[in-house]
Design an enzyme around this catalytic site. Structure first.
Site, PDB file in Angstrom:
ATOM      1  N   HIS A 251     -14.314 102.959  71.678  1.00  0.00           N
ATOM      2  CA  HIS A 251     -15.086 102.054  70.821  1.00  0.00           C
ATOM      3  C   HIS A 251     -14.509 101.925  69.421  1.00  0.00           C
ATOM      4  CE1 HIS A 251     -17.544 105.151  68.643  1.00  0.00           C
ATOM      5  NE2 HIS A 251     -17.464 105.830  69.759  1.00  0.00           N
TER       6      HIS A 251
ATOM      7  N   ASP B 156     -14.147 109.557  65.508  1.00  0.00           N
ATOM      8  CA  ASP B 156     -15.087 109.032  66.517  1.00  0.00           C
ATOM      9  C   ASP B 156     -15.229 107.541  66.278  1.00  0.00           C
ATOM     10  OD1 ASP B 156     -17.212 108.361  68.119  1.00  0.00           O
ATOM     11  OD2 ASP B 156     -18.658 109.648  67.110  1.00  0.00           O
TER      12      ASP B 156
ATOM     13  N   GLU C 156     -21.013 100.851  70.097  1.00  0.00           N
ATOM     14  CA  GLU C 156     -21.280 102.048  70.902  1.00  0.00           C
ATOM     15  C   GLU C 156     -22.256 102.971  70.202  1.00  0.00           C
ATOM     16  OE1 GLU C 156     -20.663 106.203  72.456  1.00  0.00           O
ATOM     17  OE2 GLU C 156     -20.503 105.445  70.416  1.00  0.00           O
ATOM     18  N   GLU C 157     -22.099 103.094  68.888  1.00  0.00           N
ATOM     19  CA  GLU C 157     -22.857 104.094  68.127  1.00  0.00           C
ATOM     20  C   GLU C 157     -24.351 103.800  68.074  1.00  0.00           C
ATOM     21  OE1 GLU C 157     -21.837 106.853  67.297  1.00  0.00           O
ATOM     22  OE2 GLU C 157     -19.677 106.780  66.974  1.00  0.00           O
TER      23      GLU C 157
ATOM     24  N   ASP D   4     -13.345 109.121  74.456  1.00  0.00           N
ATOM     25  CA  ASP D   4     -14.177 109.285  73.259  1.00  0.00           C
ATOM     26  C   ASP D   4     -14.128 110.750  72.824  1.00  0.00           C
ATOM     27  OD1 ASP D   4     -16.019 108.780  71.219  1.00  0.00           O
ATOM     28  OD2 ASP D   4     -17.360 107.633  72.514  1.00  0.00           O
TER      29      ASP D   4
ATOM     30  N   HIS E 257     -19.633 112.863  63.319  1.00  0.00           N
ATOM     31  CA  HIS E 257     -20.604 112.090  62.537  1.00  0.00           C
ATOM     32  C   HIS E 257     -20.748 112.617  61.110  1.00  0.00           C
ATOM     33  CE1 HIS E 257     -22.769 109.613  65.857  1.00  0.00           C
ATOM     34  NE2 HIS E 257     -21.464 109.655  66.033  1.00  0.00           N
TER      35      HIS E 257
END
Lengths: 332, 367
Positions: free
Chosen positions: A63, A165, A195-196, A218, A304
């Site tokens: 992504h 990410d 995606e997130e 991922d 994140h």
């Protein structure tokens, strides 16, 4: 590949605003595939046509988007109130710098007077300061989206960057596409959007492609930090082959084939069971009448946060593993 | 085809769509159509839409799907969706004294219910959600919110038998609110989203447009965007708009601080979504709407990004994906007995959508 990672990670691309990073990827892959398209939701899709009779239709997904903040209100003093776009932890926000689509940079500040000073503050008690004196001179509008901003640091074997990410997955797909000389399969490299915030892009891309099997590429969490998660995966242990996560059970035939190809190529691997989180594979699996899926994960620390960390060896081995997988027959 | 230039800020310069049909809106608002039981509204919609379009059908889930052909050949397909269903109550059991036990369908706060008059079933039996008078409440009971599970609808039935006969299991109930035209405002139940239905009918009447306009009057939005999901798949449009009604929480902050969480504001014009709890709007469509508004001299506001969702969430993920955006009329007190909207916001929403359709070209979807 480090230069590519630096370019990709430092680019702006929160969910729904993937345009700039999509153009970077498009420039990289322009001449590498038989055709390249962008679908109605903004997924960038590069297809290498089938070269052998027994080849399968394979979808790979990484992504483009990253977590970020979205402006909900600009107050009279010129401060912007924000909301999370994707899984943003308030812990990592205070003092962070963010950048908007137009390049404007701001810092995240914290209400000094709060209802409960003993608690971790909520994002609603924070604001973004872009240096504006008041509402009128603040260029931001409700709905403007910011990504975190931080340069990539090359520590040699390990890399620190924001948005590894999933820009590391994106880079791995680009390098796989670049190195893929012969394959019996029809391979669709999907650089997916949104995606997130709920694996929204990959689901419609999988419907459009109608593939026979799918792999997401991922990041995954690790258990190798002080008082860390109870998790087997560690940085430097090689590509993680997913068994399951909280949104998807990998098809065991795909998992086993990935392990076999890794053994043949003498690549280290580790098995991954992720208790919280999922990937594009969860959405791909349920497209149309369903398709078998798996996931190759890159072990990543501090996911994140604006400073995620990967092992460069793991990253390179992921490319080798995908090439092994795609160049040989896939019989499930 | 080149974009037709929109006349700048002026008295309504383009041919304005006909004014909203207030009598139709009154009928739509007063009708009972709790999710899954949209028949009453579907009949009104079909009656209004049939004379206006080339093709109309009811799909397997009960969505009304109508097609207004384009003014030119090879036009793009644009879907506009408004949901027919409303939040409400469902009869699930009977007490021996004839009171009806009920469950909430969709999102209704317990605090909205106590003491309210309701209409039960297709025969619109009058009833009331029973409440204890204030002078019989002790201090503790005054301070607590009564849970819906402890409430009953009283339709005057003497016993369970009579109640079951009058209101069979599964019967829906709504607030008994009569639509009213106020001074520059409208008040009624279910304006979420009968207002969207009325806007969509007005847009069909004001066509054709340079797009093949697909109108979807959807079912079961309030219980999970279910109708829109199959409608989006069946139509497979090039772009889709959800027309809805969204809360305006624009009253002053009780502590005197600046209200920073208002969702939308009344009288600030149509609310254009950039993101909500389940959708990020397509940037190209947001830009088309904001540019159209500016060029037409129409007000607009960006709905605050946050929770909630519209049919757009389901439409976006239908099939191979659809670019979507939502446009809502701001309204106070939604999901309760009576919502209130400003007539000017309704009219400006209609004008904006009409101008956006009239000014549509394939360039809108160019990156």
């Amino acid at each position: 590949m480090k230069a590519l990672l630096k370019t990709l990670c430092e680019a702006y691309g929160p969910s729904g605003s993937e345009g700039p990073v999509r153009e970077l990827v498009r420039a990289e892959i322009r001449k590498l595939a038989d055709y390249v398209t962008v679908d109605p939701l903004g997924n960038l899709i590069a297809v290498v046509k089938k070269q052998g009779k027994s080849g399968k239709k394979v979808m790979l997904a990484a992504h483009l988007d990253e977590i970020g903040l979205v402006v909900t209100h600009v107050d009279a003093q010129g401060f912007a109130r924000v909301q999370a776009s994707g899984g943003v932890s308030p812990l990592t926000c205070v003092g962070s710098r963010v950048r908007f689509a137009n390049g404007r940079v701001g810092v995240v500040g914290l209400d000094a007077r709060r209802d409960d000073m003993g608690k971790i503050p909520a994002l609603s008690e924070m604001f973004v300061d872009v240096g504006a004196a008041d509402r009128a001179s603040n260029p931001l509008q409700v709905g403007d989206v910011a990504g975190f901003t931080r340069p990539l640091e090359d520590l040699g074997q390990r890399l620190i960057a924001k948005s590894l990410d999933d820009r590391v997955g994106v880079a791995i797909l680009i390098e796989t596409l670049r190195a893929l000389k012969r394959t019996p399969h029809e391979v669709a490299f999907v650089f997916s959007v949104q995606e997130e915030i709920g694996t929204r892009g990959a689901g419609v891309a999988a419907f459009g492609l109608d593939s026979e099997l799918g792999l997401a590429v991922d990041v995954t969490r690790t258990g190798d930090t002080p008082n860390g998660l109870k998790m087997e995966v560690a940085l430097g242990g090689g590509p993680a082959i997913k068994v399951r996560d909280s949104g998807m059970l990998a098809d065991p035939r795909i998992k086993d084939l990935l392990l076999l190809r890794a053994r043949e190529a003498k690549l280290p691997t580790q098995l991954e069971v992720l208790e919280g989180g999922t990937t594009d594979a969860a959405a791909m699996q349920l497209a149309r009448g369903g398709l078998p899926v798996g996931c190759v994960s890159i072990p990543t620390r501090y996911i994140h946060t604006p400073s995620e960390m990967v092992d460069y060896g793991d990253v390179q081995q992921c490319v080798t593993l995908l090439l092994e997988f795609l160049q040989k027959p896939i019989e499930l | 085809m080149p974009t037709r230039p929109l006349t700048r800020r002026s008295k309504p310069a383009q041919a304005l769509p006909p004014a909203l049909d207030l009598e139709l809106l009154r009928a739509l608002s007063n009708a009972t159509a709790v999710s899954g039981d949209e028949g009453a509204v579907r009949r009104l919609v079909l009656e209004a839409v049939r004379p206006l379009v080339a093709e109309v059908k009811v799909d397997p889930l009960g969505n009304v799907l109508a097609v207004l052909p384009a003014a030119k050949r090879d036009a793009q397909r644009v879907l506009l969706a408004a949901h027919m269903d409303e939040v409400g109550l469902m009869v699930v059991d009977y007490d021996s004294d004839g009171a009806l036990r009920f469950e909430i369908v969709g999102g209704v706060s317990d605090r909205m219910l106590l003491g309210k008059p309701v209409l039960v079933g297709p025969k619109r039996l009058p009833g009331v959600i029973g409440a204890t008078p204030v002078h019989l409440l002790n201090a503790e009971r005054k301070a607590t919110v009564v849970k819906a599970a402890a409430m009953r609808i009283d339709i005057g039935a003497a016993n369970a038998e009579a109640a079951r006969r009058l209101a069979p299991l599964g019967e829906r109930a709504t607030f008994a609110t009569e639509f009213a035209v106020l001074d520059g405002a409208l008040r009624g139940k279910a304006l979420d989203d009968r207002l969207g239905c009325a806007l969509l009918i007005a847009l069909l009447r004001a066509g054709p447009y340079p797009v093949e306009l697909h109108a979807a009057f959807t079912v079961q939005e309030e219980v999970g965007l279910r109708g829109a999901r199959v409608a989006g798949y069946a139509v497979a449009p090039d772009a889709a708009f959800a027309l809805d009604c969204t809360p305006a929480l624009d009253l002053p902050d009780s502590r005197g601080r600046e209200n920073t969480q208002y969702n939308t504001r009344l009288s600030a014009g149509p609310a254009i979504y950039v993101s909500d709890g389940r959708t990020i709007a397509d940037r190209r469509l947001v830009t088309h709407l904001t540019r159209t508004a500016t060029a037409s001299g129409l007000p607009y506001q960006i709905r605050q990004p946050g929770g909630g969702a519209t049919d757009a969430a389901a439409l976006q993920r239908a099939g191979a994906g659809v670019p979507v955006v939502s446009v809502s009329v701001p309204g106070r007190y939604l999901h309760g007995p009576a919502a209130l909207v400003r007539t000017a916001d309704v009219e400006n929403t209609l004008r904006l959508l009409h101008a956006a359709l009239t000014g549509w070209t394939p360039k809108v979807l160019k990156p």
